[in-house]
Design a protein around this motif. Structure first.
Motif, PDB file in Angstrom:
ATOM      1  N   ARG A   1     -43.873   6.052  52.198  1.00  0.00           N
ATOM      2  CA  ARG A   1     -44.210   5.545  53.534  1.00  0.00           C
ATOM      3  C   ARG A   1     -42.909   5.382  54.316  1.00  0.00           C
ATOM      4  O   ARG A   1     -42.017   4.651  53.888  1.00  0.00           O
ATOM      5  CB  ARG A   1     -44.932   4.196  53.435  1.00  0.00           C
TER       6      ARG A   1
ATOM      7  N   GLU B   1     -48.708   5.992  63.109  1.00  0.00           N
ATOM      8  CA  GLU B   1     -49.371   4.717  63.380  1.00  0.00           C
ATOM      9  C   GLU B   1     -49.738   4.034  62.069  1.00  0.00           C
ATOM     10  O   GLU B   1     -49.448   2.865  61.865  1.00  0.00           O
ATOM     11  CB  GLU B   1     -50.595   4.931  64.270  1.00  0.00           C
ATOM     12  N   ALA B   2     -50.366   4.799  61.143  1.00  0.00           N
ATOM     13  CA  ALA B   2     -50.683   4.236  59.826  1.00  0.00           C
ATOM     14  C   ALA B   2     -49.488   4.341  58.881  1.00  0.00           C
ATOM     15  O   ALA B   2     -49.458   3.683  57.854  1.00  0.00           O
ATOM     16  CB  ALA B   2     -51.887   4.953  59.225  1.00  0.00           C
ATOM     17  N   TRP B   3     -48.500   5.166  59.223  1.00  0.00           N
ATOM     18  CA  TRP B   3     -47.299   5.390  58.411  1.00  0.00           C
ATOM     19  C   TRP B   3     -47.626   5.844  56.995  1.00  0.00           C
ATOM     20  O   TRP B   3     -46.925   5.514  56.055  1.00  0.00           O
ATOM     21  CB  TRP B   3     -46.404   4.136  58.398  1.00  0.00           C
ATOM     22  N   ARG B   4     -48.721   6.609  56.861  1.00  0.00           N
ATOM     23  CA  ARG B   4     -49.027   7.192  55.547  1.00  0.00           C
ATOM     24  C   ARG B   4     -48.302   8.537  55.474  1.00  0.00           C
ATOM     25  O   ARG B   4     -48.902   9.597  55.649  1.00  0.00           O
ATOM     26  CB  ARG B   4     -50.532   7.362  55.392  1.00  0.00           C
TER      27      ARG B   4
ATOM     28  N   ARG C   1     -51.680  10.022  64.171  1.00  0.00           N
ATOM     29  CA  ARG C   1     -52.121   8.676  63.802  1.00  0.00           C
ATOM     30  C   ARG C   1     -51.757   8.349  62.364  1.00  0.00           C
ATOM     31  O   ARG C   1     -51.271   7.259  62.067  1.00  0.00           O
ATOM     32  CB  ARG C   1     -53.644   8.548  63.987  1.00  0.00           C
ATOM     33  N   ALA C   2     -51.970   9.314  61.460  1.00  0.00           N
ATOM     34  CA  ALA C   2     -51.669   9.074  60.052  1.00  0.00           C
ATOM     35  C   ALA C   2     -50.162   8.913  59.841  1.00  0.00           C
ATOM     36  O   ALA C   2     -49.722   8.086  59.056  1.00  0.00           O
ATOM     37  CB  ALA C   2     -52.208  10.215  59.199  1.00  0.00           C
TER      38      ALA C   2
END
Lengths: 319, 320
Positions: free
Chosen positions: B66, B285-288, B281-282
């Protein structure tokens, strides 16, 4: 081969008239959003959201510089008593601000963002042209091992979605200290532009006869001198066309800019959408920022349309 | 060949054709040195900013890394991310939304673009001027212009709703282009078509101009009708160019990010969440990072497939 006046394939006058009516109508409709940007930039916030829309300046609404003032300055709201206590307003924007019970407290970030756009666009264009011309010349004139594979690799880098490469570039730039720096953005845009530059310029240089350089070398020039004195001047048109393309791309780019810059190196495309006034988007300010940002490309397009047409078709149509 | 190459494969035609006496007068760098000198910086830049990140993405896609927790322990997860993505029904919905967008934009842009090119090819007075005006939208920044379209689409105050209401009699505040699940994909399709129809038009125009007049003259002699000429000459001769435009717009719109991020950012809900928005987004924003790297690799493979078709079509066009 172009149609002559006597050609049997020359369209009839009626066909031409019908064609011109449809094309002109399309052009006029397509230009409405751009005209609206211009009109909105000279409205007050109230006029910009009026319903039905106000269209004709001086008739439907009085033009105002408020949009441009909001774009270039930051303001703060003050009490009427405080404003009354101030000395008379200095400058037109101060006057506009006072009429809205505000005072100008400083300049906005628009100018620095615009300057970043200029530096990054011109920097990456210059670098792309230098690298692209050299590489295109080498591919055009020398027998390079794996030439076709290398040329395909160069082209394929353009197919990569920016969002997909953005993740490792983000990590790599963080390690190297290149995040949010102009140098980082220049290198990034150069890497995107250089592929197009190599392909376009190779086409232009291929068309310059080798015999010119050979003659120069027989006269005693070295290969590098022949490249500089013979090939470069002949390729000027192609270099200019390619430069315009690189410039347009780096001027307009958004995906990398929004993901990899946040402040110091932020360009105008991610900045303009976040111009917020009191109570939401300040549309006249957004329109003013948009209009100023579009202006250089608009001028380029009109001045250099003939070069553009050739570059867009990308050699695919060269017969 | 009267001169041995300095390095095998690096002799130039010029040097090969030059008599030995003149070759000895050549000073400065050898051709092979110049070739290396001219190609290496570009290749290094492309390797650093394209190939290296690609390999790094592939490596990250097998881990749970991450980017917002750089010091957390990193563990290999094998093909878990790929399995998760390829079996996720939501991802397939995102892909469907992307495909829907790509299909309609290509259809509209090809039909309108070809029609405009066909009309401009009638060479009426002032066609050059009007062509330049039509080109302007594609020269501008999609993000900056797209942002302004969110203003044009405002239900109460926007020009778009006003014009539609004016011509259709529908109450302008009764529909929201950007807020309605059925309309929002069309809001993006309209802006993309507005921006990129000129591009398709240009390529079609180049195609039309490449058809030699004598073919039409022969058809006139045979008394072929205009429609007949259009179907059996114009359309087939132009087809490679139309295909080229379709493939290029397809690749561009498959990875479309700027317009959609500014117009809807994927909303309302996730009706306009195209593949690139899911990825953003992944990743940011989600930092995956590991998961989004796997998604990026999947997108790479799809784009690379399209790129191959594109280059094949390009070669076909050139072979004609």
């Amino acid at each position: 081969m172009s149609a002559t006046a006597h050609s049997v394939v020359q369209p009839s006058t009626g066909a031409k008239l019908a064609a011109s009516v449809v094309v002109v109508l399309y052009a006029l409709v397509a230009l409405v959003p751009l005209v609206w940007i211009g009109l909105t930039s000279i409205k007050t916030p109230q006029d910009s959201i009026a319903y039905p829309p106000k269209v004709v300046p001086f008739v439907d609404f009085t033009p105002s510089i408020e949009g441009f003032c909001s774009l270039f300055t930051t303001r703060s709201r003050q009490t009427p008593e405080y404003i009354a206590s101030l000395p008379p307003p200095q400058g037109a924007c101060e006057e506009v601000a006072r009429s809205r019970s505000m005072v100008v407290v400083g300049s906005s970030n628009y100018v620095p963002r615009f300057v970043n756009s200029l530096i990054i666009a011109f920097g990456s264009t210059a670098l792309s042209i230098v690298l692209g011309t050299a590489t295109a010349y080498a591919f055009s004139r020398f027998r390079v091992p794996l030439k076709d594979d290398l040329l395909f690799f160069i082209l394929s880098t353009r197919m990569m979605p920016p969002i997909a490469v953005a993740i490792p570039i983000f990590l790599m730039y963080r390690e190297l200290g290149l995040s949010d720096t102009r140098l980082g953005m220049i290198l990034l845009y150069t890497s995107v532009n250089v592929s197009l530059a190599v392909w376009l310029l190779k086409g232009f240089i291929d068309e310059i006869p080798r015999e010119y350089e050979e003659a120069a070398m027989i006269d005693g020039y070295t290969r590098l001198q022949a490249f500089r004195m013979v090939v470069l001047p002949q390729a000027t048109t192609g270099i200019v066309a390619t430069a315009i393309f690189c410039l347009i791309f780096s001027w307009n780019e958004y995906a990398f800019a929004v993901l990899l810059t946040s402040g110091a190196a932020q360009t105008a495309p991610p900045f303009i959408p976040i111009i917020i006034g009191e109570g939401g988007q300040d549309w006249p300010a957004v329109a003013a920022g948009t209009a100023l940002f579009l202006l250089p490309i608009l001028v380029f397009t009109v001045l250099l349309r003939k070069h553009l047409l050739r570059g867009i078709t990308f050699g695919a149509v060269r017969k | 060949m009267n001169q041995a190459p300095l390095i095998p494969g690096f002799v130039t035609r010029a040097a090969a054709a030059t008599p030995a006496g003149i070759a000895s007068r050549m000073r400065g760098l050898s051709d092979s040195a110049i070739a290396w000198l001219f190609i290496t910086p570009t290749m290094l830049l492309l390797l650093a900013i394209n190939l290296f990140p690609l390999l790094w993405t592939i490596q990250l896609s097998f881990t749970n890394y991450r980017a917002n927790r750089p010091n957390a322990p990193v563990r290999g997860v094998g093909l878990d991310h790929y399995e998760a993505i390829l079996t996720d029904p939501d991802i397939w919905l995102r892909m469907q939304a992307t495909a829907h967008f790509v299909f309609w934009t290509i259809l509209l842009q090809t039909v309108i673009g070809f029609a405009l090119a066909y009309l401009i090819d009638r060479k009426f007075r002032g066609h050059g001027f009007w062509t330049t005006l039509i080109l302007i939208p594609m020269m501008l920044s999609p993000a900056v212009v797209g942002n302004f379209w969110t203003f044009l689409y405002q239900p109460q105050i926007g020009l778009f709703n006003y014009v539609v209401a004016f011509f259709s009699g529908i109450e302008p505040s009764s529909f929201q282009m950007l807020g309605d699940v059925d309309l929002s994909p069309w809001a993006i399709i309209i802006v993309d078509t507005w921006m990129w129809t000129p591009y398709v038009m240009l390529i079609c125009l180049a195609g039309l101009r490449s058809i030699p007049d004598y073919i039409y003259e022969a058809a006139e002699v045979d008394r072929a009708s205009n429609w007949r000429q259009f179907v059996s000459i114009t359309l087939p001769m132009c087809l490679p160019f139309i295909m080229l435009a379709v493939l290029f717009r397809g690749i561009e719109n498959f990875k479309m990010f700027d317009l959609v991020n500014l117009l809807t950012a994927g909303g309302p809900g996730s009706t306009t969440e195209f593949a690139s928005i899911t990825l953003k987004r992944a990743a940011f924003e989600a930092w995956r990072t590991g998961y989004s790297s796997a998604f990026a690799v999947i997108m790479f493979v799809m784009i690379f497939g399209l790129a191959n078709i594109y280059v094949k079509a390009l070669n076909q066009v050139k072979a004609r």
